[in-house]
Write a protein that holds these residues in place. Structure first.
Motif, mmCIF file in Angstrom:
data_model
loop_
_atom_site.group_PDB
_atom_site.id
_atom_site.type_symbol
_atom_site.label_atom_id
_atom_site.label_comp_id
_atom_site.label_asym_id
_atom_site.label_seq_id
_atom_site.Cartn_x
_atom_site.Cartn_y
_atom_site.Cartn_z
ATOM 1 N N LEU A 23 0.845 -1.193 0.000
ATOM 2 C CA LEU A 23 0.000 0.000 0.000
ATOM 3 C C LEU A 23 0.882 1.244 0.000
ATOM 4 C CD1 LEU A 23 -2.437 -1.223 2.809
ATOM 5 C CD2 LEU A 23 -2.834 -1.315 0.337
ATOM 6 N N ILE A 24 0.607 2.169 -0.939
ATOM 7 C CA ILE A 24 1.437 3.361 -1.126
ATOM 8 C C ILE A 24 0.559 4.603 -0.936
ATOM 9 C CG2 ILE A 24 3.048 4.541 -2.660
ATOM 10 C CD1 ILE A 24 3.205 1.875 -4.259
ATOM 11 N N HIS A 25 0.878 5.365 0.084
ATOM 12 C CA HIS A 25 0.051 6.526 0.447
ATOM 13 C C HIS A 25 0.246 7.699 -0.502
ATOM 14 C CE1 HIS A 25 3.507 8.816 1.965
ATOM 15 N NE2 HIS A 25 3.950 7.684 2.501
ATOM 16 N N GLY A 26 -0.595 8.710 -0.345
ATOM 17 C CA GLY A 26 -0.512 9.918 -1.141
ATOM 18 C C GLY A 26 0.308 10.995 -0.463
ATOM 19 N N PHE A 27 0.376 12.163 -1.098
ATOM 20 C CA PHE A 27 1.191 13.269 -0.591
ATOM 21 C C PHE A 27 0.658 13.746 0.761
ATOM 22 C CE2 PHE A 27 2.394 17.707 -0.111
ATOM 23 C CZ PHE A 27 3.765 17.608 -0.310
ATOM 24 N N GLY A 28 1.577 13.902 1.723
ATOM 25 C CA GLY A 28 1.211 14.399 3.042
ATOM 26 C C GLY A 28 0.691 13.332 3.975
ATOM 27 N N ALA A 29 0.447 12.136 3.472
ATOM 28 C CA ALA A 29 -0.062 11.049 4.309
ATOM 29 C C ALA A 29 1.102 10.139 4.703
ATOM 30 C CB ALA A 29 -1.161 10.284 3.580
ATOM 31 N N ASN A 30 0.789 8.951 5.189
ATOM 32 C CA ASN A 30 1.802 7.981 5.594
ATOM 33 C C ASN A 30 1.166 6.608 5.696
ATOM 34 O OD1 ASN A 30 0.843 7.651 8.508
ATOM 35 N ND2 ASN A 30 1.296 9.852 8.475
ATOM 36 N N LYS A 31 1.918 5.643 6.150
ATOM 37 C CA LYS A 31 1.453 4.244 6.169
ATOM 38 C C LYS A 31 0.184 4.048 6.992
ATOM 39 C CE LYS A 31 4.703 3.005 9.920
ATOM 40 N NZ LYS A 31 5.278 4.368 10.040
ATOM 41 N N ASP A 32 -0.038 4.886 8.002
ATOM 42 C CA ASP A 32 -1.222 4.723 8.850
ATOM 43 C C ASP A 32 -2.507 5.194 8.180
ATOM 44 O OD1 ASP A 32 0.289 3.622 10.918
ATOM 45 O OD2 ASP A 32 0.795 5.599 11.731
ATOM 46 N N HIS A 33 -2.379 5.810 6.993
ATOM 47 C CA HIS A 33 -3.582 6.212 6.268
ATOM 48 C C HIS A 33 -4.348 4.995 5.755
ATOM 49 C CE1 HIS A 33 -5.497 9.245 3.253
ATOM 50 N NE2 HIS A 33 -6.149 9.232 4.398
ATOM 51 N N TRP A 34 -3.721 3.822 5.834
ATOM 52 C CA TRP A 34 -4.379 2.572 5.436
ATOM 53 C C TRP A 34 -4.942 1.837 6.652
ATOM 54 C CZ3 TRP A 34 -4.923 2.425 0.339
ATOM 55 C CH2 TRP A 34 -3.996 3.122 -0.458
ATOM 56 N N ARG A 35 -5.237 2.566 7.711
ATOM 57 C CA ARG A 35 -5.670 1.997 8.991
ATOM 58 C C ARG A 35 -6.909 1.128 8.874
ATOM 59 N NH1 ARG A 35 -8.621 7.320 11.606
ATOM 60 N NH2 ARG A 35 -9.488 8.073 9.637
ATOM 61 N N HIS A 36 -7.805 1.458 7.936
ATOM 62 C CA HIS A 36 -9.049 0.707 7.798
ATOM 63 C C HIS A 36 -8.984 -0.361 6.699
ATOM 64 C CE1 HIS A 36 -10.906 3.396 10.603
ATOM 65 N NE2 HIS A 36 -10.837 4.447 9.807
ATOM 66 N N ASN A 37 -7.857 -0.464 6.027
ATOM 67 C CA ASN A 37 -7.735 -1.404 4.900
ATOM 68 C C ASN A 37 -6.775 -2.546 5.157
ATOM 69 O OD1 ASN A 37 -7.331 1.726 3.628
ATOM 70 N ND2 ASN A 37 -9.243 0.672 3.172
ATOM 71 N N GLN A 38 -5.665 -2.245 5.813
ATOM 72 C CA GLN A 38 -4.622 -3.253 5.990
ATOM 73 C C GLN A 38 -5.113 -4.486 6.758
ATOM 74 O OE1 GLN A 38 -0.992 -1.674 7.660
ATOM 75 N NE2 GLN A 38 0.267 -3.309 6.803
ATOM 76 N N PRO A 39 -5.869 -4.336 7.846
ATOM 77 C CA PRO A 39 -6.344 -5.534 8.543
ATOM 78 C C PRO A 39 -7.271 -6.400 7.686
ATOM 79 C CG PRO A 39 -6.473 -3.613 9.971
ATOM 80 C CD PRO A 39 -6.181 -3.096 8.603
#
Length: 295
Positions: A23-39
């Motif tokens: 998962l590759i985040h967008g500008f200004g975000a980070n890996k935790d922006h996938w908090r609802h998807n990764q699990p």
């Protein structure tokens, strides 16, 4: 340089033929922006979320702009550099076939990474991929006044004092809240957790460097060009009410580019439907992983 990531391992009972997901985040975000998807993805596949250089907990080196004297500790904040980072991560850490999922500029990075890792990539999912309307190659689409002002604009944004000032304003909590109102038109999942994951990395000492590098990115890869000869299937997921990346452009991509397999529209969602409407997006991501098993 230090690279930070999260990894959730697949359920031992899941299908071992499923590729890993990056998962590759967008500008200004980070890996935790996938908090609802990764699990959710980890139920069927080992799932990684990576912090791009300059963001999250990864290194934040000084920006290396075109024309500046080269410095080995500086970093060119460009799609090639970020894609090389992700490609190295896939080869050295993941060590398995992957499905690349990118939001916003993360989508452009995913496409370039797919080119770099070739047969290691089983598919790409673009979520409201950046269309980069201000790129030099699209300058003919801009108003005449913008074309006339472009040289002065380029010279101005190279200045450290200006980029730092603009970044301080952009990182202000009140500004972040205003941006989120645009990016998440339904208001869903705009919570304290989201504010914290956006604000905390922006308070690190060199956080402004990625901003400076990105606002000076006037001539780089465009998504349609990267997809022209891409050999892996691409699925598009689009928030219908994105204020920055119009759905109409994504529909044009889908009608013209052979690699695009599907376009799924998320009604009422904006620029980050994976976080705003995960209950609609997660089944689509799981479907993409399932299809990738047969490639």
């Amino acid at each position: 340089m230090q690279v930070s990531w999260n990894c959730i391992r697949r359920d031992p009972a899941s299908d071992p033929s499923a590729p890993a997901v990056v998962l590759i985040h967008g500008f200004g975000a980070n890996k935790d922006h996938w908090r609802h998807n990764q699990p959710a993805l980890a139920e069927v596949s080992t799932c990684y979320a990576i912090d791009l250089i300059g963001f999250g907990a990864s290194s934040q080196p000084r920006a290396q702009l075109t024309g500046e004297a080269h410095h080995r500790n500086h970093f060119s904040y460009s799609f090639d550099s970020w894609a090389s980072q992700v490609a190295d991560f896939c080869r050295e850490v993941v060590k398995a076939p992957v499905v690349l999922v990118g939001n916003s500029i993360g989508g452009v990075i995913a496409l370039r990474t797919a080119q770099l890792i070739s047969q290691r990539c089983s598919g790409v999912v673009l979520i409201n991929c950046a269309q980069r309307t201000m790129d030099d190659k699209r300058l003919h689409e801009q108003p005449v006044v913008m074309r006339w002002l472009r040289p002065s604009l380029k010279a101005l944004v190279r200045q450290h004092w200006l980029s730092r000032s603009l970044f301080r304003n952009a990182a202000n909590p009140r500004v972040i809240k205003q941006v989120l109102k645009q990016a998440y038109p339904s208001g869903s999942n705009v919570d304290e957790s989201l504010m914290n994951l956006l604000q905390k990395p922006a308070q690190r000492p060199n956080a402004a460097e990625a901003f400076r590098g990105f606002i000076n990115l006037f001539d780089d890869h465009l998504a349609p060009t990267l997809m022209t000869n891409l050999k892996v299937p691409v699925d598009l997921i689009w928030g219908e009410d994105d204020p920055w990346e119009p759905l109409q452009e994504a529909q044009r991509w889908a009608s013209r580019l052979a690699c695009i397999r599907s376009l799924e529209i998320i009604a009422g969602a904006g620029h980050c439907p994976h976080d705003e409407s995960p209950e609609q997006v997660n089944p689509l991501l799981l479907r993409a992983v399932e299809k990738a098993k047969n490639i």
